[in-house]
Design an enzyme around this catalytic site. Sequence first.
Site, mmCIF file in Angstrom:
data_model
loop_
_atom_site.group_PDB
_atom_site.id
_atom_site.type_symbol
_atom_site.label_atom_id
_atom_site.label_comp_id
_atom_site.label_asym_id
_atom_site.label_seq_id
_atom_site.Cartn_x
_atom_site.Cartn_y
_atom_site.Cartn_z
ATOM 1 N N HIS A 1 -78.192 -23.498 82.806
ATOM 2 C CA HIS A 1 -78.197 -23.146 81.387
ATOM 3 C C HIS A 1 -79.603 -23.327 80.811
ATOM 4 C CE1 HIS A 1 -76.116 -22.616 77.505
ATOM 5 N NE2 HIS A 1 -76.951 -23.528 77.026
ATOM 6 N N MET B 1 -81.317 -18.962 71.277
ATOM 7 C CA MET B 1 -81.189 -19.449 69.904
ATOM 8 C C MET B 1 -82.404 -18.937 69.157
ATOM 9 S SD MET B 1 -79.755 -23.214 70.822
ATOM 10 C CE MET B 1 -80.263 -23.053 72.520
ATOM 11 N N MET C 1 -70.192 -23.415 70.299
ATOM 12 C CA MET C 1 -71.068 -24.594 70.179
ATOM 13 C C MET C 1 -70.241 -25.787 69.705
ATOM 14 S SD MET C 1 -74.061 -23.782 71.221
ATOM 15 C CE MET C 1 -74.770 -25.387 70.852
ATOM 16 N N ASP D 1 -70.745 -26.085 74.682
ATOM 17 C CA ASP D 1 -72.128 -26.563 74.798
ATOM 18 C C ASP D 1 -72.401 -27.593 73.714
ATOM 19 O OD1 ASP D 1 -74.855 -26.804 75.189
ATOM 20 O OD2 ASP D 1 -75.334 -24.758 74.556
HETATM 21 C C1 DX5 Z 1 -78.281 -27.484 72.094
HETATM 22 C C2 DX5 Z 1 -78.313 -26.738 73.396
HETATM 23 C C3 DX5 Z 1 -77.603 -27.431 74.503
HETATM 24 C C4 DX5 Z 1 -78.138 -28.783 74.874
HETATM 25 C C5 DX5 Z 1 -76.924 -29.607 75.255
HETATM 26 O O1 DX5 Z 1 -78.710 -26.634 71.108
HETATM 27 O O2 DX5 Z 1 -77.728 -25.467 73.250
HETATM 28 O O3 DX5 Z 1 -77.492 -26.596 75.650
HETATM 29 O O4 DX5 Z 1 -79.048 -28.778 75.945
HETATM 30 O O5 DX5 Z 1 -77.317 -30.909 75.443
HETATM 31 P P1 DX5 Z 1 -76.275 -32.110 75.636
HETATM 32 O O6 DX5 Z 1 -75.393 -31.761 76.804
HETATM 33 O O7 DX5 Z 1 -77.168 -33.282 75.898
HETATM 34 O O8 DX5 Z 1 -75.500 -32.209 74.353
HETATM 35 ZN ZN ZN Z 2 -77.289 -24.257 75.091
#
Ligand code: DX5
Ligand code: ZN
Length: 216
Positions: A30, A65, A136, A174
């Site tokens: 990812h 993003m 999310m 995520d």
């Molecule tokens: C946040 C990202 C995630 C992030 C998740 O905006 O999209 O992919 O890396 O991190 P963890 O698993 O540490 O919450």
């Molecule tokens: Zn992500």
Amino acid sequence: MIKIAPSILSADFARLESELDTVKTADLLHCDVMDGLFVPNISFGIPVLKRVREITGLIMDTHLMIERPLRYVEQFAKLGSDIITVHAEADQPRQIIEALEEIRRQGKKSGISIKPGTPAAVLEPYMDLVDMILVMTVEPGFGGQSFMGDMLPKISCVRRMIEERGLDIDVEVDGGINADTAKLCVDAGANVLVAGSTIFGAASRPEAISSLRGNV
Ligand code: DX5
Ligand code: ZN
């Protein structure tokens, strides 16, 4: 089948090649691309992911993003992303549809993501254009945040929308995913689990991956 997607945002960027070697038992890699506009953080972009592509055999799951992603989807496809996910909030619906169509035209899998404040109904116009829906479970922008339990009904709702239409779409989650929250998400209908800090912060990354799969 449950698929595990380590997020390289939590990796040590100075040692990316050996870091990626430690997560090769996962299914997807990812990759969080942030532009400092759509989210209040800037991560990495095209030159970095070109090199990442050369050193990993995992499916490259690129999470954009960024504002107006249509401008960049072709470049992320050409560098070798296998799945490209754009945010429903990042442009007008017409341009989001164009971005998803362009991703498929490039021969890649397309994904649409929604932030915690965005209802599942926003996904309606995109259901026939996507291979994956990313719900999310934290506000996008940073790793290491706490899982938002109130996203669980939305995960179930998204899974129901897919089933009602007889579609074959992965449901990815995520943010704040660990062995406990992974189970909640899978029970709610998710089948792709992103984890940054849980995997890269673990003493044994293969064990963390296996535990997320529910094997421990
Ligand atoms: C946040 C990202 C995630 C992030 C998740 O905006 O999209 O992919 O890396 O991190 P963890 O698993 O540490 O919450
Ligand atoms: Zn992500």
